[in-house]
Write a protein that holds these residues in place. Structure first.
Motif, mmCIF file in Angstrom:
data_model
loop_
_atom_site.group_PDB
_atom_site.id
_atom_site.type_symbol
_atom_site.label_atom_id
_atom_site.label_comp_id
_atom_site.label_asym_id
_atom_site.label_seq_id
_atom_site.Cartn_x
_atom_site.Cartn_y
_atom_site.Cartn_z
ATOM 1 N N ASN A 10 32.166 -30.018 6.125
ATOM 2 C CA ASN A 10 33.008 -30.631 7.382
ATOM 3 C C ASN A 10 33.781 -29.139 7.908
ATOM 4 O O ASN A 10 33.961 -29.262 9.220
ATOM 5 C CB ASN A 10 33.820 -31.719 6.850
ATOM 6 N N ASP A 11 34.038 -28.525 7.053
ATOM 7 C CA ASP A 11 35.038 -27.052 7.707
ATOM 8 C C ASP A 11 33.899 -26.370 8.460
ATOM 9 O O ASP A 11 34.685 -25.729 9.344
ATOM 10 C CB ASP A 11 35.400 -26.593 6.340
ATOM 11 N N TYR A 26 29.104 -32.703 10.394
ATOM 12 C CA TYR A 26 29.386 -34.216 10.071
ATOM 13 C C TYR A 26 28.438 -34.645 9.045
ATOM 14 O O TYR A 26 27.311 -34.704 9.377
ATOM 15 C CB TYR A 26 29.673 -34.987 11.217
ATOM 16 N N LYS A 68 28.513 -37.782 6.260
ATOM 17 C CA LYS A 68 29.042 -38.911 5.485
ATOM 18 C C LYS A 68 29.485 -39.171 4.289
ATOM 19 O O LYS A 68 30.609 -39.218 3.788
ATOM 20 C CB LYS A 68 28.222 -40.195 5.962
#
Length: 70
Positions: free
Chosen positions: A25-26, A30, A32
């Protein structure tokens, strides 16, 4: 190469799935959950980042002597 599941990649790198998810995410990817898949190029980017961090930590430990066991 085929897509890689995040939990498989995390196990390969010796990190928790939650850490792999956070790092991805960083990096702007994306994902989940741990069962999500990533493209091989993204997996390689994560591998490189984790290995670079380990190398930097090893250098820091060696420089300040904190890596020694007494």
């Amino acid at each position: 190469m085929s897509k890689v599941r995040v939990h498989t990649l995390a196990r390969e790198l010796g990190i928790r799935s939650s850490e792999a998810l956070a790092r991805l995410n960083d990096m702007g990817e994306y994902v989940k959950g741990a069962a999500s898949t990533v493209e091989p190029e993204i997996a390689e980017m994560l591998r490189s980042a984790v290995l670079q961090d380990r190398a930097a930590q090893t250098r820091n430990d060696a420089a300040d002597g904190s890596g020694t066991v007494q």
